[in-house]
Design an enzyme around this catalytic site. Structure first.
Site, PDB file in Angstrom:
ATOM      1  N   HIS A 367       0.823  -1.212   0.000  1.00  0.00           N
ATOM      2  CA  HIS A 367       0.000   0.000   0.000  1.00  0.00           C
ATOM      3  C   HIS A 367       0.855   1.258   0.000  1.00  0.00           C
ATOM      4  O   HIS A 367       0.584   2.201  -0.741  1.00  0.00           O
ATOM      5  CB  HIS A 367      -0.916   0.003   1.222  1.00  0.00           C
ATOM      6  CG  HIS A 367      -1.879  -1.143   1.241  1.00  0.00           C
ATOM      7  ND1 HIS A 367      -2.771  -1.339   2.260  1.00  0.00           N
ATOM      8  CD2 HIS A 367      -2.094  -2.145   0.356  1.00  0.00           C
ATOM      9  CE1 HIS A 367      -3.494  -2.425   2.006  1.00  0.00           C
ATOM     10  NE2 HIS A 367      -3.093  -2.928   0.872  1.00  0.00           N
ATOM     11  N   CYS A 681      -3.793  -0.003 -19.762  1.00  0.00           N
ATOM     12  CA  CYS A 681      -3.305   0.612 -18.520  1.00  0.00           C
ATOM     13  C   CYS A 681      -2.268  -0.322 -17.909  1.00  0.00           C
ATOM     14  O   CYS A 681      -2.494  -1.514 -17.837  1.00  0.00           O
ATOM     15  CB  CYS A 681      -4.438   0.789 -17.510  1.00  0.00           C
ATOM     16  SG  CYS A 681      -5.910   1.597 -18.148  1.00  0.00           S
TER      17      CYS A 681
END
Length: 756
Positions: A367, A681
């Site tokens: 994260h 992407c």
């Protein structure tokens, strides 16, 4: 310790007086070793300081030849002193000359001494030197004498750390504490940062070492330990962390350590010997860290960070510092150094002052790294030992391109990196000049360059980078940086900010993609998954928990009232998943219509192609959605059965190889056949050489990090696309068993002066 010497408390009192006197460093050291020798009734007391060249130099002595000071030397690991420094463990010998490591230094005249007690001079677990006492008679020093000498060594460590002894070094020689150190870590985000260290959880510098009232210090220690235990029990009892797994295991370990009688007894002994409660915590923790660093058991070594965190918590209790004081003063060129960090913690720091991030842990998909990448922070992970080696304010260089970290760099390294930064700045200026120039190839083909985003801090980059829109807005990042599920109002506010920042440019919102490598601490699966990447994640999770998806869809519909809304579903495996999601969306549209909310003028639904199963459903897929986006990172790892987090195989296969490029070309051709827009992407889109390959096989829309738009645009403006397409078509058909197209691309770029 013998009563004739006065005991440790008398010794510490004398040392405190010596530290306060305005005398030269050498004179202070000479008096310190004299006081120790007198107090411990020892004929000899000597201090050796570790230099940057791994040599231990005699800095002061009482009892040995004074002419040997600054001349007598031992290598790290050589002799008894070198052995203590290398092992960070004390030695207590009744006849030192019989020890196999004994090395006689003729210049010191120490051959007449037998008993020997030596302790490492430690700070934060690092060995800075060795303190020794010796006697002619054969004796074994008592435990309380060892404890007293270790306490004195801690005082000496602070002297070394403050830089007082730097004036005593000869020209060209540095002490180990100030030596340059280079680390090779894992590059996690591109860029180069030059600045000064800010320890994320800084070692609290204890300036008040000696106590005036042992009973009062014992009370303070007991109060702080009690508060610490209560806070840990409270964290364990709270519902949001009371679950099985790693978080609970760590807290259980904290509770065990906080109640460990051996640890508490050592703290109490240090206080009784004359230290303040804070200094006792620092001393005991430094001793423990030094010992654990030399353990071979990997589990015990990993527990070292638990002990460190616990000691830091206890110090903050004693010194009245809450977590909010950790980031008090951040310099304008801060490089954060941390063992690990939460994503939200990074955002607490002022972004404009950050120049880089160094993590002892950290993986590409963690994260904290995702957020660091989103805000464009050069990041290097897996830099073991960086925290212990660093001090707040140290100069440091972070190279996110090759994973190098240079701590207290030498002048030539600083000069080289300063030039590298200037070169990058010149390139960035060229990219800024391209910002308003259309993204059109040299032979006139328009290309859509979109930006990936996920946080409000990304939005200014939309204009600054000159992106044509946001091709991927990762809505899950908002969920990852908070401690509870964001309410629908908070989600709506963020989505509205994104759309307002984009103006008339398109924005594609990907519905929440959690699970796999994106585990929310407040949302746990009912069962442990052996392979989360192939498990309950993304669209699979939200279809099973429709309330989560409905809340997000409602927030998006309300935020996009009066304009177009583009929604994209992640991790689609079957066409029926799209139908189920569309039914949930239609239900929310009907709900808002009943209450007369302003709805989007149009709603386009797309899917990400990440799961190989969709490759055999392309015709149906292209008719079932309004657009598709290729998630090249996941698609590549699933097609090649390669865990991209596994360093043993993560670079084994090339995404620019023939097999994967054929897959990507098949997808874009399927979209062209029915006029369904296709965007890619992923990391492939953000590198000029791989972006060149994508354009060559037919892609006309690619989405990347904002920092990549400039380099990719510079490439495509010089690209004769038709020639490249012909060259690639031939290479993909006539590859003759050669699977690497990268060399072909480099050669083409060289022939046509294309910057890659």
């Amino acid at each position: 310790m013998r009563d004739t010497g006065g005991g440790p408390r008398v010794l510490l009192k004398r040392l405190r007086e010596l530290m306060a006197e305005p005398v030269e460093p050498q004179q202070r050291l000479d008096r310190i070793v004299r006081e120790i020798a007198q107090n411990m009734v020892a004929e000899v007391c000597s201090l050796y300081v570790l230099r940057a060249d791994s040599v231990l130099e005699l800095y002061a002595t009482e009892g040995l030849n004074p002419n040997a000071v600054h001349l007598a030397q031992l290598r790290l690991g050589q002799g008894l002193v070198g052995t203590i420094a290398a092992s960070a463990r004390p030695l207590n010998l009744s006849d030192a000359q019989k020890h196999p490591a004994f090395a006689y230094l003729p210049e010191t005249g120490e051959e007449i001494y037998h008993s020997f007690l030596g302790v490492p001079v430690l700070r934060a677990g690092r060995t800075l030197g060795v303190l020794v006492v010796q006697n002619r008679t054969m004796r074994v020093y008592r435990e309380d004498e060892l404890e007293a000498l270790e306490t004195v060594a801690m005082v000496v460590a602070e002297m070394i750390a403050t830089g007082d002894l730097a004036r005593l070094t000869r020209p060209g020689i540095e002490l180990d504490l100030r030596r340059s150190a280079s680390f090779k870590g894992l590059p996690l985000n591109d860029g180069v940062g030059l600045g000064h260290v800010v320890l994320h959880e800084p070692r609290i510098v204890v300036t008040n070492l000696f106590n005036e009232d042992s009973d009062r210090e014992m009370e303070r220690l007991e109060e702080a330990l009690s508060s610490l235990r209560i806070s840990i029990d409270d964290m364990l009892s709270r519902r949001d962390v009371a679950f099985e797994g790693e978080h609970r295991a760590v807290l259980e370990a904290y509770r065990m350590f906080a109640n460990d009688r051996g640890w508490v007894r050592r703290l109490e002994e240090a206080v009784r010997n004359g230290l303040t409660a804070e200094a006792a915590v620092e001393k005991v923790q430094s001793d423990m860290r030094a010992r654990m660093m030399h353990m071979t058991d990997p589990y015990l070594r990993e527990r070292m960070s638990d002990f460190d965190d616990l000691a830091n918590r206890l110090l903050r209790q004693l010194m009245g510092r809450g977590p909010e004081a950790l980031a008090e003063i951040v310099p304008k060129d801060a490089i954060l150094v941390a063992r690990s960090m939460g994503a939200a913690e990074l955002l607490d720091y002022p972004r404009e002052r950050l120049r880089g991030l160094v993590l002892e842990d950290g993986a590409p998909t963690s994260h904290i790294v995702i957020v660091a990448r989103a805000i464009g922070l050069p990041t290097v992970g897996q830099v073991k030992g960086a925290v212990a080696m660093s001090e707040n304010g140290d100069s440091i260089i972070v190279d996110g391109e090759d994973g190098q970290v240079h701590l207290r760099p030498q002048t030539d390294i600083e000069t080289a990196y300063a030039e590298k930064v200037r070169f990058r700045a010149r390139r960035q200026q060229l990219y800024r000049e391209l910002r308003d120039k259309p993204a059109i190839t040299k032979d006139g083909v328009p290309i859509e360059l979109l930006m990936n985003a996920g946080l409000a801090v990304d939005l200014p980059q939309l204009v600054q980078a000159g992106a044509d829109g946001i091709g991927l807005f990762r809505t899950e990042l908002q969920f990852m940086v908070v401690s509870t599920f964001p309410r629908v109002e908070a989600q709506e506010q963020l989505y509205r900010e994104v759309l307002e920042a984009a103006g008339d440019k398109p924005v594609t919102f990907r519905t929440i993609d959690i699970g796999g490598d994106k585990v929310l601490p407040y949302f746990k699966s009912a069962q442990q998954e052996e392979n989360p990447a192939l498990g309950w994640r993304a669209i699979r999770l939200t279809l099973d928990r429709p309330a989560l998806l409905r809340t997000q869809i409602r927030a998006l519909l309300k935020a996009a009232g009066g304009r177009e809304l583009k929604l994209m579903l992640p991790m689609v495996t079957e066409i029926d998943e799209i139908r189920q999601a569309r039914a949930i969306i239609d239900r929310e549209v009907r709900h808002l219509s009943r209450f007369a909310y302003l709805l989007p003028t149009s709603l386009k639904l797309g899917a990400m192609i990440e799961v190989p199963a969709l490759l055999w459903q392309l015709d149906e897929l292209m008719r079932a959605v309004d657009f598709v986006s290729v998630g090249s990172n996941d698609l590549f790892q699933f097609i090649t059965a390669t865990d991209r987090g596994n360093t043993l195989i993560s670079d084994r296969f090339d995404p620019l190889g023939v097999p994967f490029l054929r897959v990507l070309k098949q997808i874009v051709q399927a979209g062209q056949a029915v006029n369904t827009p296709v965007t890619l992407c992923g990391e492939l889109a953000g590198r000029p050489i791989s972006a060149m390959a994508l354009l060559g096989i037919g892609y006309r829309s690619i989405s990347m990090n904002s920092a990549s738009i400039g380099p990719v645009k510079a490439m495509l403006c010089e690209l004769p696309l038709q020639k490249l397409s012909e060259r690639l078509d031939a290479a993909l058909v006539n590859h003759r068993g050669k699977t690497d197209i990268r060399a072909e691309l480099k050669q083409f770029a060289s022939e046509h002066d294309i910057p890659i």
